[in-house]
Design a protein around this motif. Structure first.
Motif, PDB file in Angstrom:
ATOM      1  N   ARG A 192       8.569  -4.023  13.297  1.00  0.00           N
ATOM      2  CA  ARG A 192       7.996  -3.622  12.015  1.00  0.00           C
ATOM      3  C   ARG A 192       7.434  -4.819  11.257  1.00  0.00           C
ATOM      4  O   ARG A 192       6.417  -4.716  10.581  1.00  0.00           O
ATOM      5  N   ARG A 193       8.111  -5.955  11.328  1.00  0.00           N
ATOM      6  CA  ARG A 193       7.615  -7.146  10.634  1.00  0.00           C
ATOM      7  C   ARG A 193       6.236  -7.533  11.158  1.00  0.00           C
ATOM      8  O   ARG A 193       5.339  -7.892  10.395  1.00  0.00           O
ATOM      9  N   HIS A 194       6.061  -7.450  12.473  1.00  0.00           N
ATOM     10  CA  HIS A 194       4.747  -7.759  13.033  1.00  0.00           C
ATOM     11  C   HIS A 194       3.708  -6.736  12.588  1.00  0.00           C
ATOM     12  O   HIS A 194       2.560  -7.083  12.313  1.00  0.00           O
ATOM     13  N   ALA A 195       4.099  -5.467  12.496  1.00  0.00           N
ATOM     14  CA  ALA A 195       3.152  -4.414  12.131  1.00  0.00           C
ATOM     15  C   ALA A 195       2.571  -4.633  10.741  1.00  0.00           C
ATOM     16  O   ALA A 195       1.390  -4.367  10.502  1.00  0.00           O
ATOM     17  N   VAL A 196       3.387  -5.129   9.802  1.00  0.00           N
ATOM     18  CA  VAL A 196       2.907  -5.296   8.431  1.00  0.00           C
ATOM     19  C   VAL A 196       2.338  -6.692   8.182  1.00  0.00           C
ATOM     20  O   VAL A 196       1.433  -6.859   7.366  1.00  0.00           O
ATOM     21  N   LEU A 197       2.831  -7.710   8.904  1.00  0.00           N
ATOM     22  CA  LEU A 197       2.378  -9.082   8.665  1.00  0.00           C
ATOM     23  C   LEU A 197       1.454  -9.621   9.744  1.00  0.00           C
ATOM     24  O   LEU A 197       0.732 -10.592   9.512  1.00  0.00           O
ATOM     25  N   ASN A 198       1.504  -9.029  10.941  1.00  0.00           N
ATOM     26  CA  ASN A 198       0.756  -9.559  12.086  1.00  0.00           C
ATOM     27  C   ASN A 198       1.059 -11.042  12.272  1.00  0.00           C
ATOM     28  O   ASN A 198       0.181 -11.856  12.524  1.00  0.00           O
TER      29      ASN A 198
ATOM     30  N   SER B 294      15.139 -13.425  -7.727  1.00  0.00           N
ATOM     31  CA  SER B 294      14.125 -13.653  -6.701  1.00  0.00           C
ATOM     32  C   SER B 294      14.501 -12.887  -5.441  1.00  0.00           C
ATOM     33  O   SER B 294      15.667 -12.555  -5.216  1.00  0.00           O
ATOM     34  N   GLU B 295      13.504 -12.628  -4.629  1.00  0.00           N
ATOM     35  CA  GLU B 295      13.682 -11.885  -3.386  1.00  0.00           C
ATOM     36  C   GLU B 295      12.586 -12.345  -2.439  1.00  0.00           C
ATOM     37  O   GLU B 295      11.428 -12.459  -2.836  1.00  0.00           O
ATOM     38  N   SER B 296      12.945 -12.628  -1.195  1.00  0.00           N
ATOM     39  CA  SER B 296      11.962 -13.191  -0.274  1.00  0.00           C
ATOM     40  C   SER B 296      12.027 -12.490   1.075  1.00  0.00           C
ATOM     41  O   SER B 296      13.104 -12.340   1.658  1.00  0.00           O
ATOM     42  N   GLY B 297      10.866 -12.054   1.554  1.00  0.00           N
ATOM     43  CA  GLY B 297      10.772 -11.501   2.900  1.00  0.00           C
ATOM     44  C   GLY B 297      11.431 -10.156   3.087  1.00  0.00           C
ATOM     45  O   GLY B 297      11.854  -9.818   4.196  1.00  0.00           O
ATOM     46  N   THR B 298      11.513  -9.357   2.025  1.00  0.00           N
ATOM     47  CA  THR B 298      12.148  -8.040   2.139  1.00  0.00           C
ATOM     48  C   THR B 298      11.248  -7.075   2.902  1.00  0.00           C
ATOM     49  O   THR B 298      10.059  -6.955   2.620  1.00  0.00           O
ATOM     50  N   LEU B 299      11.845  -6.382   3.858  1.00  0.00           N
ATOM     51  CA  LEU B 299      11.130  -5.426   4.697  1.00  0.00           C
ATOM     52  C   LEU B 299      11.771  -4.057   4.519  1.00  0.00           C
ATOM     53  O   LEU B 299      12.997  -3.931   4.551  1.00  0.00           O
ATOM     54  N   GLY B 300      10.959  -3.024   4.312  1.00  0.00           N
ATOM     55  CA  GLY B 300      11.489  -1.682   4.143  1.00  0.00           C
ATOM     56  C   GLY B 300      10.507  -0.639   4.635  1.00  0.00           C
ATOM     57  O   GLY B 300       9.364  -0.952   4.989  1.00  0.00           O
ATOM     58  N   THR B 301      10.940   0.615   4.664  1.00  0.00           N
ATOM     59  CA  THR B 301      10.095   1.698   5.161  1.00  0.00           C
ATOM     60  C   THR B 301      10.087   2.870   4.194  1.00  0.00           C
ATOM     61  O   THR B 301      11.038   3.086   3.440  1.00  0.00           O
ATOM     62  N   ILE B 302       8.996   3.628   4.248  1.00  0.00           N
ATOM     63  CA  ILE B 302       8.832   4.864   3.488  1.00  0.00           C
ATOM     64  C   ILE B 302       8.403   5.931   4.492  1.00  0.00           C
ATOM     65  O   ILE B 302       7.337   5.813   5.098  1.00  0.00           O
ATOM     66  N   PRO B 303       9.211   6.963   4.734  1.00  0.00           N
ATOM     67  CA  PRO B 303       8.898   7.927   5.799  1.00  0.00           C
ATOM     68  C   PRO B 303       7.792   8.903   5.412  1.00  0.00           C
ATOM     69  O   PRO B 303       7.582   9.203   4.233  1.00  0.00           O
ATOM     70  N   TYR B 304       7.096   9.376   6.425  1.00  0.00           N
ATOM     71  CA  TYR B 304       6.126  10.466   6.321  1.00  0.00           C
ATOM     72  C   TYR B 304       5.106  10.277   5.193  1.00  0.00           C
ATOM     73  O   TYR B 304       5.004  11.102   4.280  1.00  0.00           O
TER      74      TYR B 304
END
Length: 233
Positions: free
Chosen positions: A1-7, A192-202
């Motif tokens: 997922r990290r690659h999908a959003v950041l390439n 502060s928050e750094s590098g947070t990855l999350g998802t939102i379905p559908y």
């Protein structure tokens, strides 16, 4: 997922089996131009940078390759013919900072288990920094299908946030076309928050983003669509 959003590492995405070309922005990039021979040269694009590559040396079945960019960045990588892949790959920017270092940890056959690939597509990206003493930002984006694979399984978001001292605050809300909240975050003074990855379905149709900033603030947000494919070995 990290690659999908950041390439951030094209070698975690699609690759051509016959020549190990890595896909970037939907196009296969010739990171290695087979057959690899002494002093051979070629060009390719990777990390959105244009590179001029050449074979630096060959020792047995190992081939050392270097590539330079106009901005002073450089790549150095070694192809291991016995393994059929890189034994190492290093990207160093113009300031001398290593942006990526990839090392071969293991190889061979007989692997078993599940393999996953998330096909990504950019949906939204923005950065807000020191926007002013008291600012509200509203923006919208539309979630269309993947050009060839149809509806997204999910949206993947990546964010960095930082608030200064005093009364600095950030609030972030993302709502869908039915005004249902898909993402809500709040940061207070000193948070502060750094590098947070999350998802939102559908995900579907139009989304509205609202962000408010007070004082010394920084927020970076990237959102991509994701379609997950899996295989069992």
């Amino acid at each position: 997922r990290r690659h999908a959003v950041l390439n951030h590492n094209p070698f975690l995405g699609r690759m051509m089996q016959e020549d190990l070309s890595a896909y970037e922005n939907g196009e296969a990039q010739t990171v290695m131009d087979f057959p690899l021979e002494e002093d051979k040269t070629w060009d390719f694009t990777l990390f959105s940078i244009e590179w001029s590559a050449s074979v630096w040396g060959i020792s047995g079945n190992s081939v050392t390759i270097g590539a330079n960019a106009d901005d002073g960045s450089h790549l150095e990588y070694v192809y291991d013919g016995d393994v059929g892949f890189f034994s190492n790959f290093v990207w160093t920017d113009a300031s001398g900072v290593q942006q990526m270092r990839m090392m071969l940890a293991d190889s061979g056959g007989g692997h078993s288990g599940d393999v996953y690939f998330v096909r990504g597509g950019d949906l939204y990206s923005d950065v807000w920094e020191d926007t002013g003493p008291d600012v509200e930002v509203r923006d919208t984006f539309f979630v269309s299908d993947h050009p060839s694979d149809g509806e997204w399984d999910e949206m993947i978001y990546f964010l960095d946030a930082e608030c200064g001292g005093g009364s600095s605050t950030i609030s972030l809300t993302l709502r869908d076309h039915g005004s249902l909240s898909a993402l809500e975050r709040v940061w207070g003074p000193g948070a502060s928050e750094s590098g947070t990855l999350g998802t939102i379905p559908y995900p579907s149709e139009e989304y509205t983003l609202t962000a408010t900033f007070t004082g010394d603030t920084y927020l970076r947000l990237k959102i991509a669509g994701g379609i997950t494919t899996s295989w069992s070995l």
